[in-house]
Design a protein around this motif. Structure first.
Motif, mmCIF file in Angstrom:
data_model
loop_
_atom_site.group_PDB
_atom_site.id
_atom_site.type_symbol
_atom_site.label_atom_id
_atom_site.label_comp_id
_atom_site.label_asym_id
_atom_site.label_seq_id
_atom_site.Cartn_x
_atom_site.Cartn_y
_atom_site.Cartn_z
ATOM 1 N N CYS A 16 0.729 -0.883 -0.083
ATOM 2 C CA CYS A 16 0.433 -0.083 0.237
ATOM 3 C C CYS A 16 1.157 1.065 0.320
ATOM 4 N N VAL A 17 0.901 2.143 -0.804
ATOM 5 C CA VAL A 17 1.680 3.276 -1.326
ATOM 6 C C VAL A 17 0.226 4.144 -1.289
ATOM 7 N N ALA A 18 1.430 4.868 -0.404
ATOM 8 C CA ALA A 18 0.717 6.722 0.626
ATOM 9 C C ALA A 18 1.452 7.464 -0.190
ATOM 10 N N SER A 19 0.754 8.427 -0.617
ATOM 11 C CA SER A 19 1.155 10.372 -1.181
ATOM 12 C C SER A 19 0.519 10.925 -0.174
ATOM 13 N N ARG A 20 0.851 12.133 -0.696
ATOM 14 C CA ARG A 20 0.126 13.597 0.196
ATOM 15 C C ARG A 20 -1.020 13.753 0.908
ATOM 16 N N SER A 57 4.483 -4.651 7.825
ATOM 17 C CA SER A 57 5.567 -4.337 7.962
ATOM 18 C C SER A 57 5.044 -2.777 7.338
ATOM 19 N N ARG A 58 6.739 -2.316 7.520
ATOM 20 C CA ARG A 58 6.210 -0.565 6.967
ATOM 21 C C ARG A 58 8.093 -0.082 6.352
ATOM 22 N N ASP A 59 8.247 1.000 4.979
ATOM 23 C CA ASP A 59 9.127 1.454 5.533
ATOM 24 C C ASP A 59 8.968 3.005 5.039
ATOM 25 N N ASN A 60 9.550 3.712 5.790
ATOM 26 C CA ASN A 60 8.378 5.247 5.656
ATOM 27 C C ASN A 60 9.085 5.700 5.070
ATOM 28 N N ALA A 61 10.400 5.559 4.243
ATOM 29 C CA ALA A 61 11.363 5.843 3.425
ATOM 30 C C ALA A 61 10.348 5.708 1.659
ATOM 31 N N LYS A 62 9.611 4.907 1.860
ATOM 32 C CA LYS A 62 9.115 4.475 0.796
ATOM 33 C C LYS A 62 7.888 4.788 0.931
ATOM 34 N N ASN A 63 7.235 5.233 2.082
ATOM 35 C CA ASN A 63 6.135 5.678 2.242
ATOM 36 C C ASN A 63 4.782 4.180 1.941
ATOM 37 N N THR A 64 4.996 3.081 2.183
ATOM 38 C CA THR A 64 4.279 1.851 1.482
ATOM 39 C C THR A 64 4.821 1.123 3.215
ATOM 40 N N VAL A 65 3.422 0.828 3.014
ATOM 41 C CA VAL A 65 3.355 -0.528 4.035
ATOM 42 C C VAL A 65 3.026 -1.793 3.932
ATOM 43 N N TYR A 66 2.891 -3.035 3.556
ATOM 44 C CA TYR A 66 3.336 -4.200 3.468
ATOM 45 C C TYR A 66 2.134 -5.705 4.259
ATOM 46 N N LEU A 67 1.825 -5.831 3.600
ATOM 47 C CA LEU A 67 1.155 -7.149 4.712
ATOM 48 C C LEU A 67 1.531 -8.720 4.001
ATOM 49 N N GLN A 68 2.082 -9.247 4.721
ATOM 50 C CA GLN A 68 2.912 -10.632 4.268
ATOM 51 C C GLN A 68 1.740 -11.401 4.295
ATOM 52 N N MET A 69 1.204 -12.325 4.223
ATOM 53 C CA MET A 69 0.401 -13.266 3.741
ATOM 54 C C MET A 69 0.784 -14.827 3.754
ATOM 55 N N ASN A 70 0.538 -15.562 4.524
ATOM 56 C CA ASN A 70 1.191 -16.797 4.110
ATOM 57 C C ASN A 70 -0.059 -17.674 4.942
ATOM 58 N N SER A 71 0.186 -19.188 4.201
ATOM 59 C CA SER A 71 -0.871 -20.009 4.559
ATOM 60 C C SER A 71 -2.303 -19.803 4.073
ATOM 61 N N LEU A 72 -2.452 -19.099 3.327
ATOM 62 C CA LEU A 72 -3.692 -19.043 2.271
ATOM 63 C C LEU A 72 -4.645 -19.671 3.070
ATOM 64 N N GLU A 73 -5.758 -19.673 3.554
ATOM 65 C CA GLU A 73 -7.201 -20.270 3.578
ATOM 66 C C GLU A 73 -8.408 -19.441 2.358
ATOM 67 N N PRO A 74 -8.982 -20.614 2.638
ATOM 68 C CA PRO A 74 -10.385 -19.779 1.153
ATOM 69 C C PRO A 74 -10.737 -18.661 1.742
ATOM 70 N N TYR A 80 -7.684 7.998 6.227
ATOM 71 C CA TYR A 80 -8.184 7.680 4.790
ATOM 72 C C TYR A 80 -7.302 6.008 4.742
ATOM 73 N N TRP A 81 -8.514 6.103 3.394
ATOM 74 C CA TRP A 81 -8.552 4.584 2.894
ATOM 75 C C TRP A 81 -7.898 4.270 1.534
ATOM 76 N N GLY A 82 -7.529 2.835 1.739
ATOM 77 C CA GLY A 82 -7.419 2.870 0.074
ATOM 78 C C GLY A 82 -8.203 2.583 -1.099
ATOM 79 N N GLN A 83 -8.402 1.780 -2.396
ATOM 80 C CA GLN A 83 -9.314 1.395 -2.607
ATOM 81 C C GLN A 83 -9.570 -0.693 -2.989
ATOM 82 N N GLY A 84 -9.071 -0.693 -2.424
ATOM 83 C CA GLY A 84 -8.321 -1.751 -2.350
ATOM 84 C C GLY A 84 -8.244 -3.033 -3.352
ATOM 85 N N THR A 85 -7.737 -3.957 -2.499
ATOM 86 C CA THR A 85 -7.067 -5.476 -3.374
ATOM 87 C C THR A 85 -7.655 -6.502 -3.731
ATOM 88 N N GLN A 86 -8.337 -7.694 -4.146
ATOM 89 C CA GLN A 86 -8.792 -8.307 -4.716
ATOM 90 C C GLN A 86 -7.888 -9.066 -3.927
#
Length: 127
Positions: A22-26, A71-88, A116-122
């Motif tokens: 998720c990349v943030a701006s402004r 996790s997040r990288d403030n230098a890149k204005n980005t937050v991450y979500l690593q998802m493992n062992s995904l289930e239906p 603030y909210w993003g538009q989402g990803t499926q």
């Protein structure tokens, strides 16, 4: 105009992994804690994870704890979500959100706590 743009979603088999970004701006990204929520068809939006502005403190829903990592990288204005062992049951539209307030006292699990909210990803988990 404030923007939060999610990416990294897709179709994956049960047991697989995905990494959402998720990349943030402004806005001053490093001043906000960040949350991840998800919403499945016919269900309410639910909390998944949150990470404080430093990236040191995290909070997870019981259903994803030990499988998902924020996790997040403030230098890149980005937050991450690593998802493992995904289930239906993880199938949903995933949203990132930015919020203010003390991480340890604000109700991280309530969508109304976020500004603030993003538009989402499926994310779809299916064989």
């Amino acid at each position: 105009q404030v923007r939060l743009v999610e990416s990294g979603g897709g179709l994956v088999q049960p047991g697989g992994s995905l990494r959402l970004s998720c990349v943030a701006s402004r806005f001053t990204f490093s001043s906000y804690h960040m949350g991840w929520f998800r919403q499945a068809p016919g269900k309410e939006r639910e909390f998944v994870a949150a990470i404080d502005w430093t990236g040191t403190l995290t909070n997870y829903a019981a259903s994803v704890k030990d499988r998902f990592t924020g996790s997040r990288d403030n230098a890149k204005n980005t937050v991450y979500l690593q998802m493992n062992s995904l289930e239906p049951e993880d199938t949903a539209v995933y949203y990132c959100a930015a919020g203010t307030g003390a991480f340890t006292t604000v109700n991280l699990k309530t969508p109304a706590s976020y500004t603030y909210w993003g538009q989402g990803t499926q994310v779809s988990v299916s064989s």
